[in-house]
Design a protein around this motif. Structure first.
Motif, PDB file in Angstrom:
ATOM      1  N   ARG A 271      12.961  10.310  -5.213  1.00  0.00           N
ATOM      2  CA  ARG A 271      12.853  10.656  -6.551  1.00  0.00           C
ATOM      3  C   ARG A 271      14.309  10.784  -7.279  1.00  0.00           C
ATOM      4  NH1 ARG A 271      10.285  16.278  -7.965  1.00  0.00           N
ATOM      5  NH2 ARG A 271      12.390  17.099  -7.387  1.00  0.00           N
ATOM      6  N   GLY A 272      14.652   9.916  -8.213  1.00  0.00           N
ATOM      7  CA  GLY A 272      15.890  10.095  -8.992  1.00  0.00           C
ATOM      8  C   GLY A 272      17.033   9.730  -8.276  1.00  0.00           C
ATOM      9  N   ARG A 273      16.994   9.076  -7.065  1.00  0.00           N
ATOM     10  CA  ARG A 273      17.988   8.904  -6.382  1.00  0.00           C
ATOM     11  C   ARG A 273      18.639   9.958  -5.728  1.00  0.00           C
ATOM     12  NH1 ARG A 273      20.076   3.626  -7.044  1.00  0.00           N
ATOM     13  NH2 ARG A 273      21.879   4.226  -5.838  1.00  0.00           N
ATOM     14  N   ARG A 274      17.929  11.123  -5.746  1.00  0.00           N
ATOM     15  CA  ARG A 274      18.427  12.395  -5.038  1.00  0.00           C
ATOM     16  C   ARG A 274      17.466  12.923  -3.861  1.00  0.00           C
ATOM     17  NH1 ARG A 274      22.286  16.152  -5.709  1.00  0.00           N
ATOM     18  NH2 ARG A 274      21.655  18.328  -5.479  1.00  0.00           N
ATOM     19  N   ASP A 275      16.042  12.802  -4.482  1.00  0.00           N
ATOM     20  CA  ASP A 275      15.228  13.916  -3.525  1.00  0.00           C
ATOM     21  C   ASP A 275      14.457  12.866  -2.761  1.00  0.00           C
ATOM     22  OD1 ASP A 275      16.245  16.345  -4.658  1.00  0.00           O
ATOM     23  OD2 ASP A 275      14.699  15.932  -6.455  1.00  0.00           O
ATOM     24  N   VAL A 276      14.368  13.200  -1.629  1.00  0.00           N
ATOM     25  CA  VAL A 276      13.486  12.182  -0.466  1.00  0.00           C
ATOM     26  C   VAL A 276      12.335  13.106   0.195  1.00  0.00           C
ATOM     27  CG1 VAL A 276      13.165  10.960   1.667  1.00  0.00           C
ATOM     28  CG2 VAL A 276      15.593  11.133   0.294  1.00  0.00           C
ATOM     29  N   PHE A 277      11.064  12.657  -0.248  1.00  0.00           N
ATOM     30  CA  PHE A 277       9.795  13.033   0.102  1.00  0.00           C
ATOM     31  C   PHE A 277       9.310  12.040   1.120  1.00  0.00           C
ATOM     32  CE2 PHE A 277      10.174  14.744  -4.198  1.00  0.00           C
ATOM     33  CZ  PHE A 277       9.866  15.926  -4.157  1.00  0.00           C
ATOM     34  N   ALA A 278       8.791  12.650   2.438  1.00  0.00           N
ATOM     35  CA  ALA A 278       8.268  12.173   3.364  1.00  0.00           C
ATOM     36  C   ALA A 278       6.846  12.579   3.320  1.00  0.00           C
ATOM     37  CB  ALA A 278       8.962  12.640   4.621  1.00  0.00           C
ATOM     38  N   LEU A 279       6.078  11.341   3.366  1.00  0.00           N
ATOM     39  CA  LEU A 279       4.557  11.514   3.353  1.00  0.00           C
ATOM     40  C   LEU A 279       3.839  11.414   4.937  1.00  0.00           C
ATOM     41  CD1 LEU A 279       3.848   9.151   0.181  1.00  0.00           C
ATOM     42  CD2 LEU A 279       4.780  11.559   0.395  1.00  0.00           C
ATOM     43  N   GLY A 280       3.088  12.224   5.002  1.00  0.00           N
ATOM     44  CA  GLY A 280       2.310  12.230   6.101  1.00  0.00           C
ATOM     45  C   GLY A 280       1.135  10.949   6.236  1.00  0.00           C
ATOM     46  N   ALA A 281       0.782  10.913   7.382  1.00  0.00           N
ATOM     47  CA  ALA A 281      -0.250   9.445   7.411  1.00  0.00           C
ATOM     48  C   ALA A 281      -1.276   9.361   6.367  1.00  0.00           C
ATOM     49  CB  ALA A 281      -0.832   9.459   8.684  1.00  0.00           C
ATOM     50  N   ASP A 282      -2.020  10.396   5.894  1.00  0.00           N
ATOM     51  CA  ASP A 282      -2.946  10.187   4.892  1.00  0.00           C
ATOM     52  C   ASP A 282      -2.285  10.169   3.626  1.00  0.00           C
ATOM     53  OD1 ASP A 282      -4.912  10.605   6.805  1.00  0.00           O
ATOM     54  OD2 ASP A 282      -5.548  12.610   6.202  1.00  0.00           O
ATOM     55  N   ALA A 283      -1.219  11.013   3.335  1.00  0.00           N
ATOM     56  CA  ALA A 283      -0.438  10.871   2.189  1.00  0.00           C
ATOM     57  C   ALA A 283       0.195   9.550   1.885  1.00  0.00           C
ATOM     58  CB  ALA A 283       0.347  11.807   2.169  1.00  0.00           C
ATOM     59  N   GLY A 284       0.527   9.177   2.820  1.00  0.00           N
ATOM     60  CA  GLY A 284       1.049   7.466   2.925  1.00  0.00           C
ATOM     61  C   GLY A 284       0.187   6.523   2.571  1.00  0.00           C
ATOM     62  N   THR A 285      -0.897   6.698   3.191  1.00  0.00           N
ATOM     63  CA  THR A 285      -1.977   5.695   3.122  1.00  0.00           C
ATOM     64  C   THR A 285      -2.489   5.809   1.525  1.00  0.00           C
ATOM     65  OG1 THR A 285      -2.876   5.920   5.182  1.00  0.00           O
ATOM     66  CG2 THR A 285      -4.467   5.126   3.608  1.00  0.00           C
ATOM     67  N   VAL A 286      -2.742   6.941   1.086  1.00  0.00           N
ATOM     68  CA  VAL A 286      -3.006   6.952  -0.422  1.00  0.00           C
ATOM     69  C   VAL A 286      -1.721   6.468  -1.375  1.00  0.00           C
ATOM     70  CG1 VAL A 286      -3.528   8.769  -2.319  1.00  0.00           C
ATOM     71  CG2 VAL A 286      -4.567   8.938   0.051  1.00  0.00           C
ATOM     72  N   TRP A 287      -0.626   6.738  -1.091  1.00  0.00           N
ATOM     73  CA  TRP A 287       0.509   6.257  -1.775  1.00  0.00           C
ATOM     74  C   TRP A 287       0.335   4.735  -1.842  1.00  0.00           C
ATOM     75  CZ3 TRP A 287       3.793   8.090  -5.199  1.00  0.00           C
ATOM     76  CH2 TRP A 287       4.720   7.396  -5.466  1.00  0.00           C
ATOM     77  N   ARG A 288       0.167   4.131  -0.634  1.00  0.00           N
ATOM     78  CA  ARG A 288       0.407   2.613  -0.603  1.00  0.00           C
ATOM     79  C   ARG A 288      -0.929   1.886  -1.406  1.00  0.00           C
ATOM     80  NH1 ARG A 288       1.789   3.857   4.807  1.00  0.00           N
ATOM     81  NH2 ARG A 288      -0.248   3.581   5.423  1.00  0.00           N
ATOM     82  N   SER A 289      -2.018   2.781  -1.634  1.00  0.00           N
ATOM     83  CA  SER A 289      -3.221   2.135  -2.502  1.00  0.00           C
ATOM     84  C   SER A 289      -2.874   2.148  -3.612  1.00  0.00           C
ATOM     85  CB  SER A 289      -4.458   3.001  -1.885  1.00  0.00           C
ATOM     86  OG  SER A 289      -4.572   4.169  -2.669  1.00  0.00           O
ATOM     87  N   LEU A 290      -1.959   2.981  -4.217  1.00  0.00           N
ATOM     88  CA  LEU A 290      -1.711   3.117  -5.905  1.00  0.00           C
ATOM     89  C   LEU A 290      -1.406   1.629  -6.405  1.00  0.00           C
ATOM     90  CD1 LEU A 290       0.527   6.297  -6.000  1.00  0.00           C
ATOM     91  CD2 LEU A 290      -2.112   6.046  -6.063  1.00  0.00           C
ATOM     92  N   VAL A 291      -2.120   1.456  -7.613  1.00  0.00           N
ATOM     93  CA  VAL A 291      -1.873   0.266  -8.229  1.00  0.00           C
ATOM     94  C   VAL A 291      -1.621   0.984  -9.685  1.00  0.00           C
ATOM     95  CG1 VAL A 291      -2.409  -1.831  -9.311  1.00  0.00           C
ATOM     96  CG2 VAL A 291      -3.250  -1.397  -6.944  1.00  0.00           C
ATOM     97  N   LEU A 292      -0.454   0.947 -10.117  1.00  0.00           N
ATOM     98  CA  LEU A 292      -0.110   1.658 -11.311  1.00  0.00           C
ATOM     99  C   LEU A 292      -0.324   1.055 -12.463  1.00  0.00           C
ATOM    100  CD1 LEU A 292       3.354   2.970 -10.032  1.00  0.00           C
ATOM    101  CD2 LEU A 292       1.343   4.124 -10.001  1.00  0.00           C
ATOM    102  N   GLY A 293      -0.616   1.856 -13.470  1.00  0.00           N
ATOM    103  CA  GLY A 293      -1.318   1.227 -14.959  1.00  0.00           C
ATOM    104  C   GLY A 293      -2.692   1.086 -14.960  1.00  0.00           C
ATOM    105  N   ARG A 294      -3.312   1.570 -13.939  1.00  0.00           N
ATOM    106  CA  ARG A 294      -4.917   1.687 -13.725  1.00  0.00           C
ATOM    107  C   ARG A 294      -5.450   3.053 -14.354  1.00  0.00           C
ATOM    108  NH1 ARG A 294      -6.682  -2.085  -8.408  1.00  0.00           N
ATOM    109  NH2 ARG A 294      -5.763  -4.097  -9.287  1.00  0.00           N
ATOM    110  N   PRO A 295      -6.655   2.947 -14.738  1.00  0.00           N
ATOM    111  CA  PRO A 295      -7.144   4.278 -15.260  1.00  0.00           C
ATOM    112  C   PRO A 295      -7.249   5.219 -13.877  1.00  0.00           C
ATOM    113  CG  PRO A 295      -8.465   2.450 -16.269  1.00  0.00           C
ATOM    114  CD  PRO A 295      -7.450   1.944 -15.228  1.00  0.00           C
ATOM    115  N   LEU A 296      -7.094   6.614 -14.214  1.00  0.00           N
ATOM    116  CA  LEU A 296      -7.178   7.486 -13.109  1.00  0.00           C
ATOM    117  C   LEU A 296      -8.341   7.551 -12.168  1.00  0.00           C
ATOM    118  CD1 LEU A 296      -5.882  10.009 -11.726  1.00  0.00           C
ATOM    119  CD2 LEU A 296      -6.976  11.551 -13.564  1.00  0.00           C
ATOM    120  N   PRO A 297      -9.719   7.676 -13.047  1.00  0.00           N
ATOM    121  CA  PRO A 297     -10.868   7.372 -12.254  1.00  0.00           C
ATOM    122  C   PRO A 297     -10.936   6.040 -11.187  1.00  0.00           C
ATOM    123  CG  PRO A 297     -11.264   7.838 -14.396  1.00  0.00           C
ATOM    124  CD  PRO A 297      -9.963   7.422 -14.380  1.00  0.00           C
TER     125      PRO A 297
END
Length: 550
Positions: A271-297
């Motif tokens: 984030r912002g070339r400064r903060d690094v967030f490490a995602l656990g296995a489930d969090a990483g799976t959800v993150w990789r599933s994101l297709v931005l620009g789509r409705p939240l539901p």
């Protein structure tokens, strides 16, 4: 007012006597007492107004007079005119209108003149009260919309308790907008009950308090939804527009300067070339599933389709930390804010306490659903990771050199390469714990106090190996065996026990290059110092050797 004119004049005389004033001032009483609110603990807020041209300090002087706390502020006519003009300029875009600026203007416009009445009234005339009412009502309405949209999003994501809190915030903001339109522009919500009493609409007042005092049991999503719907109805009846019950109007969008870097199975989000967030296995799976620009539901449904249980709170965490953002179709970014509170924006959680911090295949995390903030800046994180990988390559190279030296009977060469392997292993251990830049090799053993106490035995063993000599073939074989055990001990402590035997075969060398390339990409993006100059060629070749046929 709770104080008489005579009492106010007496307090003013005693207050001015404590100040070295060198000019003529008009004086007006601001704040809750001037509004007709207040209690025995309320401050006495005097504003002194002058025609002087210089900039007068914003910070008040705090006095204690006759058992009352008195604040003295000074402003020039020009400064007050500038404040009013700034409010007018920002009025068309409520998100840009500063709460502090709005509050300062409100206090002047609703103040009670004590001396120099003509000058005080001249200043007040710079911004008509009716115009200020509209500006304040619009400002509160904007905040109410943001809070309601945010509550809709949280309800959609299954965060019902948090949705209840933002619904309550929206309730206050909606009724404050309505009241401001009637002239009740005092910003602080603590006097809302008295403002509603003065507004003279018992139906609105009673309906507000019924909603405000309604109890929603924690975890009761149905009750939370009912509360939100009731608040939406109330806000609409008060004239608030722009919040239909359509969560599909919320879209999940990218945030500028948020990037994703995957090493092995670990997902890292910068984030912002400064903060690094490490995602656990489930969090990483959800993150990789994101297709931005789509409705939240839809985003939520696609996240659930990955097999991760209850992905809503993970999406909420991404939003909370500013890794993605919500946009209301036709209404801009959703940025909820509370009055007299921290400014809106991403939350930065406490740094992760996982130790060691790094392994060659990614940052350590505290759990499968973790969204952990690394405790060092992104460039140093990447530099430490690259140093960790490179130190393991050096270890493998040194062990290979040691083996060759022993075969040729080169005992002094063997001693030096063994020490090189020990130092490289320690560099990896320090890097795994986020130490960057590293101490000099000669200081590594003495700097073991930088690391957790559990690594102490490694330091002791390293010191013993560094003092070892090779006086015979048997000594050499024993040193190599002990060195291998030491390397295994260090790698086990830093999560590199699966590091490939880099120089064992073409396959293991390719695996080593791939590990290095994953980290080099992040490091180069962040401008981190590369461990060796040759790393640039590996980066340019997308992980392939420069002369390798493609």
């Amino acid at each position: 007012m709770i104080l008489t004119e005579e009492r106010l004049q007496d307090l003013l005389d005693k207050s001015l006597a404590e100040l070295p004033l060198d000019t003529e001032w008009a004086v007006t009483l601001e704040g809750s007492i001037a509004e007709g609110f207040g209690n025995p603990s309320s401050d006495i807020d005097f504003l002194l107004v002058s025609r002087r041209d210089d900039d007068l300090p914003t910070m008040p002087s705090l006095l204690f007079v006759d058992g009352r706390r008195v604040e003295i502020r000074t402003r020039s006519v020009r400064q007050l005119a500038d404040q009013f003009q700034e409010v007018e300029r920002a009025a068309a875009r409520p998100p840009r209108l500063s709460e502090d600026l709005l509050n300062r203007c409100q206090r002047v416009l609703h103040s009670h003149p004590l001396r120099g009445h003509a000058l005080v009234e001249e200043v007040k005339a710079l911004l008509p009260v009716e115009r200020f009412r509209r500006i304040t009502a619009d400002w509160w309405a904007h905040r109410a919309r943001q809070s309601l949209r945010h509550a809709l999003a949280l309800q959609c994501l299954g965060e019902s308790d948090e949705a209840v809190d933002w619904t309550r915030a929206a309730l206050v903001q909606s009724v404050k907008s309505w009241a401001a339109g009637l002239g009740e522009t005092y910003l602080e919500p603590k006097w809302l009950s008295m403002q509603l009493d003065r507004a003279g609409r018992e139906d609105v007042r009673d309906r507000y308090w019924a909603l405000e005092t309604a109890v929603v049991p924690s975890g009761d999503a149905g009750a939370a939804r009912d509360r939100l719907n009731a608040c939406l109805d109330f806000a609409a009846d008060l004239g608030l527009t722009g919040v239909p019950r359509k969560p599909e109007r919320l879209t999940v969008e990218r945030v500028a300067r948020v990037t994703t870097w995957q090493t092995g199975e670990r997902v890292h989000v910068v984030r912002g070339r400064r903060d690094v967030f490490a995602l656990g296995a489930d969090a990483g799976t959800v993150w990789r599933s994101l297709v931005l620009g789509r409705p939240l539901p839809r985003v939520l449904a696609e996240s659930a389709a990955t097999g991760v249980t209850d992905p809503g709170p993970l999406l909420a965490a991404f939003l909370r930390h500013g890794l993605v953002r919500l946009v209301w179709k036709g209404g801009g970014a959703v940025t909820p804010a509370l009055p007299l509170a921290a400014p809106p924006g991403p939350v930065t959680p406490p740094p992760s306490t996982a130790r060691p911090l790094l392994s060659v295949r990614g940052a350590a995390v505290t759990g499968a659903r973790a969204v952990d903030l690394m405790p060092l800046p992104a460039d140093r994180f990447a530099a430490a990771a690259m140093a960790l990988v490179w130190s393991n390559v050096v270890v493998e190279n040194a062990v290979e050199d040691l083996t060759g030296a022993l075969r040729r009977g080169q005992r002094r060469v063997a001693e030096l390469t063994a020490r090189r392997a020990v130092h490289a292993a320690l560099r990896g251990l320090f890097s795994a714990h986020g130490v960057n830049p590293l101490p000099a090799d000669t200081d590594l053993v003495r700097r073991m106090d930088l690391l957790p106490a559990a690594t102490g035995p490694i330091g002791v063993r390293a010191g013993e190996l560094l003092a070892r000599g090779v006086d015979s073939a048997e000594d050499g074989d024993a040193l190599r065996a002990e060195l291998r055990r030491f390397i295994a001990l260090v790698r086990g402590a830093m999560g590199a026990d699966s590091f490939p035997l880099s120089f064992d075969s073409a396959h293991t060398w390719r695996a080593t290059l791939q590990l290095g390339h994953d980290w080099l990409r992040m490091g180069a993006h962040l401008g981190a110092e590369l461990p060796i100059e040759e790393a640039r060629d590996l980066l340019a070749g997308n992980g392939a050797q420069p002369h390798q046929a493609r």
